[in-house]
Each structure stands twice: as C-alpha cells, then as structure tokens.
Design a protein around this motif. Structure first.
Motif, mmCIF file in Angstrom:
data_model
loop_
_atom_site.group_PDB
_atom_site.id
_atom_site.type_symbol
_atom_site.label_atom_id
_atom_site.label_comp_id
_atom_site.label_asym_id
_atom_site.label_seq_id
_atom_site.Cartn_x
_atom_site.Cartn_y
_atom_site.Cartn_z
ATOM 1 N N GLN A 1 41.758 45.412 54.938
ATOM 2 C CA GLN A 1 41.574 46.793 54.493
ATOM 3 C C GLN A 1 42.094 47.731 55.569
ATOM 4 O O GLN A 1 41.466 47.882 56.630
ATOM 5 C CB GLN A 1 40.115 47.080 54.178
ATOM 6 C CG GLN A 1 39.898 48.435 53.525
ATOM 7 C CD GLN A 1 38.481 48.604 53.003
ATOM 8 O OE1 GLN A 1 37.539 47.967 53.483
ATOM 9 N NE2 GLN A 1 38.323 49.453 52.013
ATOM 10 N N GLN B 1 42.737 52.745 52.688
ATOM 11 C CA GLN B 1 43.351 51.969 51.619
ATOM 12 C C GLN B 1 42.330 50.991 51.048
ATOM 13 O O GLN B 1 41.268 50.776 51.604
ATOM 14 C CB GLN B 1 44.578 51.211 52.133
ATOM 15 C CG GLN B 1 45.729 52.116 52.543
ATOM 16 C CD GLN B 1 46.976 51.319 52.865
ATOM 17 O OE1 GLN B 1 47.179 50.221 52.340
ATOM 18 N NE2 GLN B 1 47.816 51.862 53.721
ATOM 19 N N ARG B 2 42.682 50.403 49.947
ATOM 20 C CA ARG B 2 41.790 49.449 49.307
ATOM 21 C C ARG B 2 41.873 48.081 49.961
ATOM 22 O O ARG B 2 42.866 47.744 50.590
ATOM 23 C CB ARG B 2 42.154 49.307 47.828
ATOM 24 C CG ARG B 2 42.108 50.592 47.084
ATOM 25 C CD ARG B 2 42.453 50.407 45.641
ATOM 26 N NE ARG B 2 42.491 51.689 44.948
ATOM 27 C CZ ARG B 2 42.426 51.821 43.635
ATOM 28 N NH1 ARG B 2 42.342 50.743 42.881
ATOM 29 N NH2 ARG B 2 42.459 53.012 43.077
ATOM 30 N N LEU B 3 40.830 47.327 49.747
ATOM 31 C CA LEU B 3 40.819 45.939 50.179
ATOM 32 C C LEU B 3 41.914 45.186 49.422
ATOM 33 O O LEU B 3 42.063 45.349 48.205
ATOM 34 C CB LEU B 3 39.456 45.338 49.864
ATOM 35 C CG LEU B 3 39.074 44.023 50.516
ATOM 36 C CD1 LEU B 3 38.992 44.171 52.018
ATOM 37 C CD2 LEU B 3 37.746 43.542 49.967
ATOM 38 N N GLN B 4 42.693 44.390 50.127
ATOM 39 C CA GLN B 4 43.790 43.672 49.472
ATOM 40 C C GLN B 4 43.955 42.299 50.092
ATOM 41 O O GLN B 4 43.636 42.069 51.252
ATOM 42 C CB GLN B 4 45.098 44.468 49.596
ATOM 43 C CG GLN B 4 45.505 44.774 51.027
ATOM 44 C CD GLN B 4 46.687 45.720 51.094
ATOM 45 O OE1 GLN B 4 47.815 45.308 50.848
ATOM 46 N NE2 GLN B 4 46.423 46.965 51.430
ATOM 47 N N ASP C 1 49.208 54.140 41.857
ATOM 48 C CA ASP C 1 48.717 52.821 41.457
ATOM 49 C C ASP C 1 47.261 52.938 41.060
ATOM 50 O O ASP C 1 46.377 52.812 41.882
ATOM 51 C CB ASP C 1 48.882 51.853 42.628
ATOM 52 C CG ASP C 1 48.422 50.467 42.252
ATOM 53 O OD1 ASP C 1 48.276 50.211 41.048
ATOM 54 O OD2 ASP C 1 48.200 49.645 43.137
ATOM 55 N N ALA C 2 46.969 53.241 39.773
ATOM 56 C CA ALA C 2 45.590 53.434 39.330
ATOM 57 C C ALA C 2 45.184 52.279 38.461
ATOM 58 O O ALA C 2 44.476 52.453 37.483
ATOM 59 C CB ALA C 2 45.471 54.747 38.583
ATOM 60 N N ILE D 1 43.031 49.876 38.844
ATOM 61 C CA ILE D 1 41.599 49.677 38.756
ATOM 62 C C ILE D 1 40.917 50.879 39.390
ATOM 63 O O ILE D 1 41.188 51.222 40.529
ATOM 64 C CB ILE D 1 41.149 48.340 39.383
ATOM 65 C CG1 ILE D 1 39.642 48.143 39.225
ATOM 66 C CG2 ILE D 1 41.609 48.183 40.809
ATOM 67 C CD1 ILE D 1 39.192 46.706 39.452
ATOM 68 N N THR D 2 40.067 51.523 38.626
ATOM 69 C CA THR D 2 39.404 52.731 39.078
ATOM 70 C C THR D 2 37.897 52.580 38.982
ATOM 71 O O THR D 2 37.391 51.813 38.155
ATOM 72 C CB THR D 2 39.851 53.950 38.261
ATOM 73 O OG1 THR D 2 39.582 53.694 36.872
ATOM 74 C CG2 THR D 2 41.336 54.220 38.439
ATOM 75 N N PHE E 1 41.115 45.156 44.127
ATOM 76 C CA PHE E 1 39.886 45.917 44.333
ATOM 77 C C PHE E 1 40.047 47.388 43.983
ATOM 78 O O PHE E 1 41.102 47.986 44.180
ATOM 79 C CB PHE E 1 39.433 45.807 45.793
ATOM 80 C CG PHE E 1 38.768 44.496 46.095
ATOM 81 C CD1 PHE E 1 39.522 43.363 46.373
ATOM 82 C CD2 PHE E 1 37.386 44.385 46.088
ATOM 83 C CE1 PHE E 1 38.914 42.153 46.640
ATOM 84 C CE2 PHE E 1 36.760 43.173 46.363
ATOM 85 C CZ PHE E 1 37.532 42.056 46.633
ATOM 86 N N GLY E 2 38.947 47.954 43.488
ATOM 87 C CA GLY E 2 38.875 49.388 43.305
ATOM 88 C C GLY E 2 38.592 50.087 44.624
ATOM 89 O O GLY E 2 38.395 49.428 45.647
ATOM 90 N N PRO E 3 38.532 51.412 44.597
ATOM 91 C CA PRO E 3 38.351 52.180 45.835
ATOM 92 C C PRO E 3 36.922 52.182 46.353
ATOM 93 O O PRO E 3 36.678 52.571 47.485
ATOM 94 C CB PRO E 3 38.778 53.591 45.427
ATOM 95 C CG PRO E 3 38.482 53.655 43.972
ATOM 96 C CD PRO E 3 38.745 52.281 43.433
#
Lengths: 107, 113
Positions: A38, A42-45, B1-2, B4-5, B104-106
């Motif tokens: 992460q 930013q999002r976890l990826q 890039d939406a 997953i919300t 994953f979502g935010p």
C-alpha cells in the motif's frame, strides 16, 4: 490458529541499499503466500505471489517451507519503494494478513 | 479506476446503532470480501461471498451481517455497533478465492462512540 508474523513494524534503509522484509507463517499444509503493498494515498494492491515465481518492481520472494518463511527482498532499494507491505497466507477458505511492515527508503 | 468503491468513506456512529457499509464493484467478479484493519493485527477477514446469495464466515464474523442479492454489491451491516468495531473496513473482489489477485476498495473508517 494459522498466523502470519512480520517482526518489523518499521524498516528504514538508505536508497541503493538491499532490503529484506521478513514474513513467517504457521501452517501445516501447503501454503499459498502473497505480498501486498500500500503506497501512500493508494489502495492496497498485490505485489507478488509465490506460485508465480515472479519479480515485480525488482522485488522477489522465495518460499522456504523448512523455515516457514516468505521474505521479500530487493537488492537496491528506491525511494518509491517506501510503503506498507503486508504478507498474506491463503489456506482452506481464509486469507490471513500479517500486521504489516512500513518500509522507509531514505535519500 | 473506480472498479470497486466503498461508501461512506468515513462514518461516526454511537454504540447500539445499526450501520451499513456499502461495497460496489463493476468487474462482475464472483468473489467479494470484507476485512477489518486494526493496529497490530493487519487485515482480518470478516465475511466473504463466492457468488450472489452465497456468503460464508471469515475469521472474525461476530457482530456483522452480510448479504449479496446482486453480484456487484456486498453490503456489511453492524446490527448493534460496539466500540470494539471501531476500525477501518476494506472491501475486496477477485475472480476466485485463491491464487488470484484481490482488488481492494479505498476503505471506510468507522468510529463507534
């Protein structure tokens, strides 16, 4: 209980230095292990998974069943590698994440 | 890039109230997951769903209820919120449960007073 441990909460290295993020797991079967990252805001990826035996952004991780470890390594750290890193174990129908290690790469 | 919300992104509620956290994905992924993230524990799986109308418990399901009437939505409900449920909640989706990437979502930061 199946567990994933990451002994270092924070790891600081200088740019260009090698880095190793430790991950140990406890599971008696055949594990499937992942590293997630992460970056700030930013999002976890997903970073990499052990079954792919891939190198992503210069990082590699080798599964050592004898030591039940899945350490993440990079020979030359870059400032953009600064992030939270999570080791994760899949078993049965469950995912278990470690507590995470914050990597800080100093200029 | 939406793809997953999650909504809301932040929520403050009181002990005993019902709270629903929403998760929506546009990829038609079969699997969806709910995790909570607490200091020192990493992410812990609360519930997951393999398809519409199929849900199953994860590691820490107590106090939570999920439903999945449509593939794209996977709401998480706290029927009677407690302070111990103060956490950051992440929703994720994937093509399958194992060996594939979870997206994953935010996250939703929930505070229970």
């Amino acid at each position: 209980a199946q567990r994933v441990t990451q002994p270092e909460k924070l790891l600081s290295v200088f740019k260009g230095a090698p880095v190793e993020l430790k991950c140990n797991y406890s599971y008696s079967g055949s594990p499937e292990l992942f590293w997630y990252v992460q970056y700030s805001r930013q999002r976890l990826q997903l970073l990499l998974r052990h079954i792919s035996r891939e190198s992503i952004k210069g990082f590699t991780a080798d599964l050592n069943k004898g030591e039940t470890s899945f350490h993440l390594k990079k020979p030359f750290a870059q400032e953009e590698d600064s992030a939270m890193y999570y080791c994760a174990l899949y078993y049965g129908q469950n995912f278990v994440f470690g507590p995470g290690t914050r990597l800080s790469v100093l200029p | 890039d939406a793809g997953i919300t999650q909504s809301p992104r932040y929520k403050i509620t009181e002990t005993g109230r019902q709270v629903t956290l929403m998760c929506h994905q546009t990829w038609s992924h079969s699997y969806m997951f709910w995790y909570r993230q607490d200091l020192g524990h990493g992410l812990r799986l609360i519930y997951y769903s393999a398809a519409a109308d199929i849900t199953d418990k994860g590691e820490v399901p107590d106090g939570y209820v999920v439903s999945r009437s449509k593939t794209e939505n996977f709401p998480l409900t706290l029927e009677s919120a407690t302070r111990s449920q103060t956490s950051v909640y992440f929703c994720a989706s994937s093509v399958s449960f194992t060996s594939t990437e979870q997206f994953f979502g935010p996250g939703t930061r929930l505070t229970v007073l």
